[in-house]
Design an enzyme around this catalytic site. Structure first.
Site, PDB file in Angstrom:
ATOM      1  CD  GLU A  17      -2.859   1.195   2.344  1.00 37.57           C
ATOM      2  OE1 GLU A  17      -3.737   0.317   2.242  1.00 37.57           O
ATOM      3  OE2 GLU A  17      -2.796   2.010   3.284  1.00 37.57           O
ATOM      4  CG  ASP A 111     -10.440   8.384   8.905  1.00 38.39           C
ATOM      5  OD1 ASP A 111     -10.881   7.253   9.218  1.00 38.39           O
ATOM      6  OD2 ASP A 111      -9.249   8.596   8.600  1.00 38.39           O
ATOM      7  CB  ALA A 125     -17.805   0.806   3.656  1.00 37.66           C
ATOM      8  CE  LYS A 273       9.715   5.895   6.038  1.00 36.88           C
ATOM      9  NZ  LYS A 273       9.998   5.844   7.488  1.00 36.88           N
TER      10      LYS A 273
END
Length: 288
Positions: A17, A111, A125, A273
């Site tokens: 992700e 959120d 959802a 990363k």
């Protein structure tokens, strides 16, 4: 290709992700990171929906997902939230994704923001899933789940009941929020079985590699921390390089245990990363 098809091969599905850049960060950094992550050959890469839900954020999510799918040749899943959107906005976003050859959506409520009133069209959802299924059933749909229960849910039983509504609406596989205690994930899978929820579940793993990340993520996720984790963090919290190595090692141990117990998938929260994604993938590649 619908990502759900990947889970039918009987092997653990490894995915990453990433998130769009912040307004003050160059987008090239994310594209470069994605190019490096592609070398690890993940089954798919999901792209989060930027906080705030502005038009620019939507375009970033779609453009990054398009880069993953159309330039890197890796299946992409675009996150899509609905709490602060109306029917028209979601329909336009579906058109943008379709134009970019994106076939898979991670459908989320999103959120709550104190300064932003919620949508009158979407509350959950499951509402978004039903809307997408009606507008364009060709999309492959996945959803989020919380192994320790959603923070707003009144109980674990109520949480699974609501999760079943989402699955029954059309979710084809689930991606879990981060957790640090595998026992909590196995207990969650037992609750799903009792509720007759049979879709694959990819376990969300977050390598904690720095003190700020630890404090922020634990606060947001509410995940319980086993003693092994807290001992590790306490020992190395003031030694950044050692903490990074320990965080990667802890996440790797989690993944080894999950794969050994037949987990459907591993969804690695990379924090953009590539070095972390590479170290962990190389450590478990033979298991996959």
């Amino acid at each position: 290709m619908k990502i759900s098809q990947l889970f039918k091969k009987g092997e653990t599905v490894l995915s990453f992700e990433v998130f769009p850049p912040k307004k003050d960060s160059p987008v090239e950094v994310v594209y470069n990171a994605l190019a490096e992550m592609a070398l690890q050959n993940p089954a798919f890469i999901s792209v989060t929906y930027s906080a705030g839900g502005t038009g620019g954020a939507k375009e970033s999510t779609a453009s990054l997902a398009s880069y993953v799918k159309n330039k890197l040749g890796i299946e992409a899943a675009a996150h899509l939230t609905c709490l602060n959107s109306d029917f028209g906005e979601i329909e336009k976003m579906l058109e943008v994704l379709k134009q970019n050859n994106i076939e898979n959506i991670l459908a989320l409520r999103g959120d709550r923001h104190p300064d932003t009133p919620p949508s009158a069209d979407f509350s959950y959802a499951s509402d978004l899933v039903s809307f997408i299924k009606k507008k364009d059933p060709d999309f492959g749909l996945s959803g989020a789940c919380c192994p320790e229960g959603h923070p707003e849910s009144e109980s674990l039983v109520a949480d699974v009941r609501n999760l079943k509504k989402k699955v029954d609406a059309g979710i084809e596989f689930l991606v879990s929020q981060m957790f640090f205690d595998n026992a909590k994930f196995y207990e969650f899978k037992e609750r799903l079985a009792l509720a007759d929820i049979k879709v694959p579940v990819s376990a969300g793993i977050m390598p904690v590699t720095n003190k700020r990340q630890f404090e922020r993520m634990i606060m947001l996720s509410g995940a319980s921390l086993p003693s092994k984790f807290t001992r590790t963090f306490s020992r190395y919290e003031n030694r950044p390089e050692a903490l990074a190595d320990a965080g990667i090692a802890y996440a790797t141990d989690q993944i080894v245990d999950l794969i050994s117990n037949g987990v459907d998938g591993i969804h690695l929260y990379t924090m953009n990363k590539p070095a972390i994604a590479r170290k962990i993938t190389e450590s478990v590649r033979s298991l996959l």
